[in-house]
Design a protein around this motif. Structure first.
Motif, PDB file in Angstrom:
ATOM      1  N   PHE A 260       0.909  -1.142  -0.198  1.00  0.00           N
ATOM      2  CA  PHE A 260      -0.083  -0.104   0.090  1.00  0.00           C
ATOM      3  C   PHE A 260       0.787   1.391   0.011  1.00  0.00           C
ATOM      4  O   PHE A 260       0.303   2.232   0.597  1.00  0.00           O
ATOM      5  CB  PHE A 260      -0.933  -0.015   1.156  1.00  0.00           C
ATOM      6  N   CYS A 261       2.087   1.234  -0.721  1.00  0.00           N
ATOM      7  CA  CYS A 261       3.063   2.459  -0.740  1.00  0.00           C
ATOM      8  C   CYS A 261       2.509   3.302  -1.952  1.00  0.00           C
ATOM      9  O   CYS A 261       2.876   4.447  -1.939  1.00  0.00           O
ATOM     10  CB  CYS A 261       4.169   1.980  -1.126  1.00  0.00           C
ATOM     11  N   PHE A 262       1.434   2.848  -2.672  1.00  0.00           N
ATOM     12  CA  PHE A 262       0.819   3.582  -3.614  1.00  0.00           C
ATOM     13  C   PHE A 262       1.894   3.972  -5.121  1.00  0.00           C
ATOM     14  O   PHE A 262       2.062   5.009  -5.890  1.00  0.00           O
ATOM     15  CB  PHE A 262       0.451   5.038  -3.469  1.00  0.00           C
ATOM     16  N   ALA A 263       2.959   3.203  -5.039  1.00  0.00           N
ATOM     17  CA  ALA A 263       4.128   3.479  -6.042  1.00  0.00           C
ATOM     18  C   ALA A 263       3.367   3.297  -7.471  1.00  0.00           C
ATOM     19  O   ALA A 263       3.692   3.910  -8.385  1.00  0.00           O
ATOM     20  CB  ALA A 263       5.364   2.722  -6.014  1.00  0.00           C
ATOM     21  N   CYS A 264       2.539   2.354  -7.697  1.00  0.00           N
ATOM     22  CA  CYS A 264       2.007   1.977  -8.775  1.00  0.00           C
ATOM     23  C   CYS A 264       0.860   2.996  -9.123  1.00  0.00           C
ATOM     24  O   CYS A 264       1.228   3.613 -10.439  1.00  0.00           O
ATOM     25  CB  CYS A 264       1.293   0.627  -8.871  1.00  0.00           C
TER      26      CYS A 264
END
Length: 313
Positions: A260-264
């Motif tokens: 859930f780091c939201f890099a994508c």
């Protein structure tokens, strides 16, 4: 000749002796050794980043001679032994806690250094993040001498509009300079935590229902979806620290545990990756403050993030 210019035989011998010694020192290289700068400490900084904030901080703390190591890359290589004069760790707090990968990494890591420091970045509320990290790291046998937090742009898409966040002056350069000064002076200090902050964290945990030992470890295919806007550029396959994305003949597919780091979702140029709505209303529910706004630290390039998180090689 004036008697003022005459020297005694003893003084002449002293001057000759001094000249001989000076020449010997110069020819041996001892003169250059005594004039060079004092040996600088070796500093290693381990970091985890999704949108570049922590990579930027790691670079600033590392300076010209620091060695920067990506935690996802170290995990991929199975490297957990590190030795230096100073070892630091920089990570973003998720719900006031470290990312799951960082938590698991520190459990296995063997950090040998005379001085260890940690800088935890956050966007809105840090609560008792310092005490949480102190507890986790000490239980793992890695006691940190210095733990501090640094407020930065909040990239939590469910609650914050990225366009509004980047307009805020959070005094990042000034706060980062203070932390740099502390670390360069090897200050031994933990940022204090108030009872109110502890209660705020407990309230968050009760509302979210998250497991404090797992944090935001989700299933990627249950949290995200790829729309028809996808152009198969493959960026998501490089920036995901868990390699959850795969470019296939039928488009991008995802699976696996998600940090859930939201890099994508933050780095998709087409905004083709979106949150999947929660059917049962559980946390997180799939809502987003501004689906048209995305963020990456202005000092960090897309290639930087690819190199930091790429699990392909």
């Amino acid at each position: 000749m004036s008697t003022d210019n005459k020297i005694s035989r003893r003084d002449a011998l002293k001057r000759m002796s001094a000249a001989v010694i000076s020449g010997a020192v110069a020819s041996s290289g001892l003169l250059s050794l005594t004039s060079c700068e004092e040996k600088r400490n070796k500093r290693i900084i381990l970091y985890f980043t999704g949108t570049g904030n922590c990579l930027y901080v790691a670079r600033q703390l590392g300076g010209e001679n620091g060695e920067l190591l990506s935690i996802p890359q170290m995990v991929k290589r199975g490297k957990y032994d590190f030795e230096a004069d100073e070892i630091g760790i920089v990570y973003p707090i998720y719900g006031h806690m470290p990312p799951n990968m960082v938590r698991e990494f520190i459990k296995k890591a063997r950090l040998k250094a005379g001085y260890k420091f940690a800088v935890l970045t956050y966007g809105a509320r840090k609560c008792d993040a310092v005490e949480i990290w102190d507890r986790i790291s000490q239980n793992a046998g890695n006691k940190f001498d210095y733990i501090n937090t640094l407020i930065m742009v909040d990239n939590w898409l469910p609650n914050f509009d990225m366009n509004e966040q980047i307009k805020m002056d959070k005094h990042i350069p000034e706060n980062l300079q203070k932390i740099t000064t502390d670390i360069n002076g090897q200050r031994r200090w933990h940022e204090p935590v108030t009872e109110e902050e502890r209660q705020q964290h407990q309230g968050f945990m009760q509302r979210s229902g998250l497991d404090p030992e797992v944090v935001f470890l989700m299933k990627s295919d249950k949290c995200f979806t790829v729309t028809d806007a996808c152009i198969d550029c493959g960026i998501c396959t490089y920036v995901c620290p868990r390699s959850n994305y795969e470019l296939t003949s039928r488009g991008v597919k995802m699976s696996g545990d998600c940090e859930f780091c939201f890099a994508c979702i933050q780095n998709c140029p087409q905004k083709a990756i979106q949150f999947r709505k929660s059917e049962d209303g559980s946390f997180p529910d799939g809502t987003e403050k501004n689906p048209n706004a995305r963020y990456r630290n202005e000092h960090v390039s897309l290639m930087d993030l690819k190199l930091a998180n790429n699990q392909k090689l």
